[in-house]
Write a protein that holds these residues in place. Structure first.
Motif, short mmCIF file in Angstrom:
data_model
loop_
_atom_site.label_atom_id
_atom_site.label_comp_id
_atom_site.label_asym_id
_atom_site.label_seq_id
_atom_site.Cartn_x
_atom_site.Cartn_y
_atom_site.Cartn_z
N PRO A 193 0.81 -1.22 0.00
CA PRO A 193 0.00 0.00 0.00
C PRO A 193 0.84 1.27 0.00
N GLY A 194 1.95 1.26 0.74
CA GLY A 194 2.80 2.44 0.78
C GLY A 194 3.39 2.78 -0.57
N GLN A 195 3.83 1.76 -1.31
CA GLN A 195 4.40 1.98 -2.64
C GLN A 195 3.34 2.49 -3.62
N TYR A 196 2.15 1.94 -3.52
CA TYR A 196 1.08 2.36 -4.43
C TYR A 196 0.64 3.79 -4.11
N GLU A 197 0.59 4.13 -2.83
CA GLU A 197 0.23 5.48 -2.45
C GLU A 197 1.24 6.49 -2.99
N GLU A 198 2.51 6.13 -2.97
CA GLU A 198 3.54 7.03 -3.50
C GLU A 198 3.39 7.20 -5.01
N LEU A 199 3.00 6.12 -5.69
CA LEU A 199 2.76 6.20 -7.13
C LEU A 199 1.60 7.14 -7.43
N GLN A 200 0.53 7.05 -6.65
CA GLN A 200 -0.61 7.95 -6.85
C GLN A 200 -0.25 9.38 -6.50
N ARG A 201 0.60 9.57 -5.51
CA ARG A 201 1.05 10.92 -5.15
C ARG A 201 1.83 11.53 -6.32
N GLU A 202 2.65 10.70 -6.95
CA GLU A 202 3.43 11.14 -8.12
C GLU A 202 2.50 11.55 -9.26
#
Length: 202
Positions: free
Chosen positions: A149-158
């Motif tokens: 989830p943390g990695q995916y959240e960072e992708l969405q933030r990008e």
């Protein structure tokens, strides 16, 4: 606030111009014509200013793209190899451009809040009644995308930062050709870019 942000990224018009020129060049000659794949780490298809584009992410996006086009009747089930290659090139160009926009947005101080990231993810993973199941979300990321989830959240933030940069461009307007030339002469802006050739069907 917009004025302050514009002043802080005086080189962004140059980068946009260069990106468009590079995109046109790549579209005509293909990915094998430029770039340095030897500088890529294992599992990368591209690296933009130190930001990695993973082969697993590229493959996941590509399969979704093909399936979506096929469902819409825009692609046959048996995709011709030449068209397959074009789609791959276009997708990689799009992912690289997204990275560049996110990079410039970050430099400009454009921030995607935690609430904005959460709202995007909830919309993506909620059922028709609007209910969000975290366990389903977590399992989907792990099994289908190989992400936490943390990695995916960072992708969405990008992605949100890249969208903010698009809005920033529209609100501030593009510089004139003279301003672009002067800015380039003063800053000699460069973009660090490496990528793999992606025209093989696999």
């Amino acid at each position: 606030m917009i004025t302050d942000m514009r002043d802080s990224v005086s080189s962004w018009p140059v980068k946009i111009l260069l990106i468009l020129l590079v995109g046109s060049f790549v579209g005509f000659y293909g990915w094998s014509a430029i770039g340095n794949k030897s500088s890529l780490a294992q599992g990368e298809v591209a690296n933009v200013n130190g930001e990695s584009i993973k082969s697993v992410d590229f493959s996941f996006r590509f399969q979704n793209l093909v399936q979506s086009y096929q469902k819409q009747g825009r692609l046959p089930q048996d995709v011709p190899e030449g068209l397959y290659s074009i789609l791959k090139q276009q997708l990689l160009a799009s992912m690289i451009y997204q990275k560049l926009k996110s990079f410039e947005a970050k430099k400009a101080g454009l921030v995607a809040s935690n609430d904005e990231v959460k709202d995007i993810i909830k919309k993506q993973f909620s059922d028709p009644e609007g209910k969000f199941d975290f366990k389903f979300y977590e399992n989907y990321l792990r099994n289908q995308m190989g992400k936490t989830p943390g990695q995916y959240e960072e992708l969405q933030r990008e992605n949100l930062r890249a969208n903010l940069f698009d809005q920033f461009i529209l609100e501030t307007g593009l510089a004139s050709n003279l301003q672009l030339k002067d800015s380039y002469n003063q800053n000699n802006t460069k973009v660090s870019l490496s990528y793999l050739k992606v025209n093989e069907k696999n």
